[in-house]
Write a protein that holds these residues in place. Structure first.
Motif, mmCIF file in Angstrom:
data_model
loop_
_atom_site.group_PDB
_atom_site.id
_atom_site.type_symbol
_atom_site.label_atom_id
_atom_site.label_comp_id
_atom_site.label_asym_id
_atom_site.label_seq_id
_atom_site.Cartn_x
_atom_site.Cartn_y
_atom_site.Cartn_z
ATOM 1 N N UNK A 90 0.860 -1.183 0.000
ATOM 2 C CA UNK A 90 0.000 0.000 0.000
ATOM 3 C C UNK A 90 0.897 1.234 0.000
ATOM 4 N N UNK A 91 0.736 2.131 -0.960
ATOM 5 C CA UNK A 91 1.585 3.330 -0.989
ATOM 6 C C UNK A 91 1.522 4.096 0.331
ATOM 7 N N UNK A 92 2.693 4.455 0.823
ATOM 8 C CA UNK A 92 2.769 5.237 2.052
ATOM 9 C C UNK A 92 2.799 4.438 3.328
ATOM 10 N N UNK A 93 2.567 3.126 3.244
ATOM 11 C CA UNK A 93 2.613 2.299 4.457
ATOM 12 C C UNK A 93 4.063 1.904 4.718
ATOM 13 N N UNK A 94 4.598 2.316 5.872
ATOM 14 C CA UNK A 94 6.022 2.119 6.160
ATOM 15 C C UNK A 94 6.207 1.572 7.570
ATOM 16 N N UNK A 95 7.393 0.994 7.794
ATOM 17 C CA UNK A 95 7.790 0.551 9.125
ATOM 18 C C UNK A 95 8.232 1.753 9.960
ATOM 19 N N UNK A 96 8.132 1.664 11.277
ATOM 20 C CA UNK A 96 8.568 2.776 12.138
ATOM 21 C C UNK A 96 10.067 2.741 12.398
#
Length: 533
Positions: free
Chosen positions: A301-307
């Motif tokens: 999903x675009x923009x979904x990232x790990x912290x």
């Protein structure tokens, strides 16, 4: 310089099980975790543990035996080391009982979750166990303690997720979820890690985060006697070191050098950089199965990232989009190429075109329709919710083909043939929807849990990428989890478990939770041997 009996590198299932076993064997134990969060890949997993002939399964009314389990393993994963397979089957139930006795973990069977190949000789409908809810307590805030799970917030068990049909778009039990959150409990892989952390703290294990090991210290004889960290600190390990730092799926150089197929979207936390395989190789360890990985299809999903500091993209597993009715997969030629709902479907991404030497089935797409969107989630977007801008849509199959650069005639032919078979409830091309495993992840309310025609606009296309929940290549081990050299001699003082060790099972998988079960069992074996030798 500091000194302990045992140093464990990594805090996932393998590392914490090894630390707990060694501590209860009377050793002083130090766990070094390279990242700022505990649990590694285990923390974001489903937390299922595949344990044949376990007492919780028997209590739920399912019969099993080690002999049947061995038959299943030899049939579903032929050609592996039979001594290691037998050792695992003997040790796994003992490991699980040990964990329940020494931690807050309370296991139960997962009857809703069958093995991959129940229909094979020795196959069973329920060999998985999982922990119930575990209180985080004084460990701290779970959101900062562990890596965040990409699919389900870890407050429901696997059995509850199946019972409420959450994979198939069923309504979540909001009251139960609210109660669990208020109690501060976690489940799934997060619950497993939290329970192990509590057990390690109670046993006196010293745990340190943000401490990456860069080198193993050896005597002239070759015995491993400690570690050096990135801060140039030395820790002496009087009895030995356990490699449990995971695989190398986030290291692009190792992926390109070692893997036999494409892996572009690992779904594990971005910390698996091959520390274990590098450390083992540097002291002469034999490496095995380096071309294999625990393959899964993934989407991003675009923009979904790990912290993490780099905001690494966070892919997620493709589950509803391959198992539920009203979808099919196609490649760039517009053709189907696999049973989408099979457990090992992502293995096919490694198939090469003999003329181009490139993967013949990439890029790949999930093709679905309005019926799917109305009933089921797609890439985490709830059923019936407005489609996001990034989801490719069209009013006709031909128009959709143009938007994903696929031949419109080929795609229309593929969809038409698929629809004919789906309407009849039987996939004559790839046999989708004909196993108990597939039905478990399907829609039990549909005429066929896994098949449905793709006929109602608007149609959508979701890219499917080659992903993984870990790599399989690592140090070759013996029945005591000791690392072996190229002459099959144990390297004194060095052990490995989890994805730092060469996988005992492969090249595909034959049960969900096999990775976690292997990690826990070989970690437990390593910890026991360190304190009994």
């Amino acid at each position: 310089m500091s000194e302990v009996d045992v140093v464990v590198i990594g805090s996932g299932a393998a590392g914490l099980a090894a630390a707990l076993a060694a501590a209860h064997g009377g050793a002083s134990v130090l766990v070094l975790e390279a990242s700022s969060r505990w649990g590694g890949s285990t923390a974001v997993s489903g937390g299922q543990v595949w344990v044949p002939a376990n007492p919780w399964m028997a209590a739920a009314g399912f019969d099993d035996s080690p002999e049947e389990a061995l038959t299943y393993c030899e049939t579903a994963a032929p050609g592996r080391d039979s001594e290691l397979v037998r050792r695992f089957l003997q040790a796994a139930p003992l490991m699980a009982r040990f964990l329940e006795d020494r931690t807050p973990l309370r296991f139960s069977a997962v009857p809703a979750y069958p093995e991959t190949f129940v229909e094979l000789p020795g196959g069973k409908p329920a060999r998985h166990i999982e922990t119930g809810p575990v209180a985080v307590g004084d460990l701290g805030d779970a959101g900062e303690l562990l890596w965040p799970a990409p699919l389900f917030e870890p407050v429901l068990t696997n059995q509850e997720i199946f019972e409420h049909r959450l994979f198939a778009g069923g309504p979540p039990p909001l009251d139960l979820i609210a109660r669990r959150k208020a109690l501060g409990v976690v489940t799934l892989g997060a619950g497993l890690v939290v329970g192990l952390l509590h057990g390690c703290h109670a046993a006196g294990v010293d745990l340190i985060r943000d401490r990456r090991v860069t080198e193993l210290s050896c005597e002239e004889s070759g015995r491993v006697v400690g570690v050096r960290t990135a801060e140039d600190r030395t820790v002496i390990a009087r009895r030995g070191v356990v490699l449990a730092s995971g695989g190398f799926e986030h290291d692009t150089r190792l992926r390109s050098r070692l893997l036999s197929g494409p892996l572009t979207h690992p779904v594990t936390p971005p910390i698996q950089h091959g520390d274990g395989i590098r450390l083992a190789g540097a002291v002469g360890a034999a490496l095995e199965y380096t071309a294999e990985y625990w393959s899964w299809p993934a989407c991003q999903v675009p923009g979904r990232v790990w912290p993490d500091a780099e905001a690494t993209p966070q892919p997620q597993l493709v589950l509803p989009e391959r198992s539920l009715p009203h979808t099919l997969w196609v490649n760039s030629a517009g053709r189907r190429f696999v049973n989408e709902s099979s457990h090992n479907c992502a293995l096919v991404f490694a198939d090469l075109d003999p003329n181009t030497h490139r993967p013949r089935n990439l890029p790949a797409w999930t093709i679905g329709d309005a019926q799917f969107r109305a009933k089921y989630p797609v890439a985490g977007i709830p059923a019936g919710a407005p489609a996001p801008d990034w989801l490719i849509r069209a009013d006709t199959v031909a128009e959709l083909a143009e938007r994903i650069d696929v031949d419109p005639i080929a795609l229309q032919h593929t969809v038409t043939r698929f629809n004919t078979m789906a309407a009849a409830g039987r996939d004559d091309d790839f046999h989708r929807g004909q196993t108990r495993y597939e039905h478990a992840f399907g829609d039990a309310t549909a005429p066929n849990p896994n098949l449905g025609p793709v006929t109602e606009p608007p149609f959508f296309a979701l890219p499917v990428h080659p992903g993984a929940v870990g790599t399989k290549g690592g140090a070759r081990i013996d029945r005591d989890a000791r690392v072996l050299d190229w002459h099959d001699r144990p390297i004194p003082g060095l052990y490995a478990a989890g994805n730092s060790a060469a996988a005992v099972f492969g090249p595909g998988t034959f049960a969900g939770g096999l990775t976690i079960a292997s990690a826990l069992t070989w970690g437990w074996i390593a910890g026991n041997h360190l304190t009994s030798a």
